[in-house]
Design a protein around this motif. Sequence first.
Motif, PDB file in Angstrom:
ATOM      1  N   ARG A 127       0.846  -1.199   0.000  1.00  0.00           N
ATOM      2  CA  ARG A 127       0.000   0.000   0.000  1.00  0.00           C
ATOM      3  C   ARG A 127       0.876   1.243   0.000  1.00  0.00           C
ATOM      4  NH1 ARG A 127      -4.323  -1.845  -1.800  1.00  0.00           N
ATOM      5  NH2 ARG A 127      -5.479  -0.031  -1.009  1.00  0.00           N
TER       6      ARG A 127
ATOM      7  N   SER B 195      -7.331   2.495  -5.354  1.00  0.00           N
ATOM      8  CA  SER B 195      -7.685   1.507  -4.332  1.00  0.00           C
ATOM      9  C   SER B 195      -8.364   0.278  -4.919  1.00  0.00           C
ATOM     10  CB  SER B 195      -8.594   2.147  -3.276  1.00  0.00           C
ATOM     11  OG  SER B 195      -9.750   2.697  -3.884  1.00  0.00           O
TER      12      SER B 195
ATOM     13  N   ALA C 256      -1.960   2.046  -4.113  1.00  0.00           N
ATOM     14  CA  ALA C 256      -1.149   0.836  -4.198  1.00  0.00           C
ATOM     15  C   ALA C 256      -0.147   0.996  -5.334  1.00  0.00           C
ATOM     16  CB  ALA C 256      -2.024  -0.387  -4.413  1.00  0.00           C
TER      17      ALA C 256
END
Length: 274
Positions: A203, A248, A235
């Motif tokens: 992340r 995301s 990410a």
Amino acid sequence: MRARRAGAGALLAALWLVGCASVPSPDAWIAGAVVTRQPVALPAPVVFEAALLRWDGDGAPPTVLARQRLDDAGAPPYALRLAYRQAQIEPGARYRVRASVSVDERRLLATERDVPVLLDPGLRRVDVLLARVPPLPATARATVALRQTWWRLVDIVDAPGAVGAPAAHAQPAHLLLHAGEARLSGSGGCNRLAGRYRLDGDRLRFIDLSASLRLCLDGGLAEAALFERLPQVAAYVQRGRMLELRASDGTPLLRLQAEERGLAPLPPAAEISQ
């Protein structure tokens, strides 16, 4: 011993090729030891690589002044020996050494941050500590580190042709994630970018972003798209020298490529001997 001889052969062959290209030969060396905190067992064949970089402080990509490669290197420790030319040393620049160990182009050990080095004649020794590279899906196919790499923007996904030449007197659109302080710097191709980042495994988020307020006639569309998408990043995935920043839900947003100037990576010893 055989592994060290093979690596030394690769280095000497590279220096021979440089000499054949009418480029002055190296006249200075950085020496030291490359170690780990604890003994490590590594699968063969192991490749050790190190480089001396010059960061000029103007937002440009780093310049590689020297490289070392040991094929079939075995387990650490390794003897560090980087040959460079003193004429390439410039006042005010920062000089760093980085190193990594890979197997089948998979990075297993690496310096967690670039190691500062002083190039005064009496201070040309530096010892380097390697740490294990976390086995993450996002970096399983990476050949360069995420942090302390100069990432040039090459693609704004679904906006073909948006990445053009930078404005006059500006660096190309790029990002640099500084190690140790979670700080972000870069450029949109016109204005300078600053901020912070949060990295947790696979992340990645960019926060507290700000930019200078320069008006440019060139590069404005790409810069606006870059600045709009950076807060959406959640990410990342690396493949070789490429970095893809994703939303995301996994949607690709931006693609960047690792860039540096100076010496190209050394080929394996077998390729030089052919």
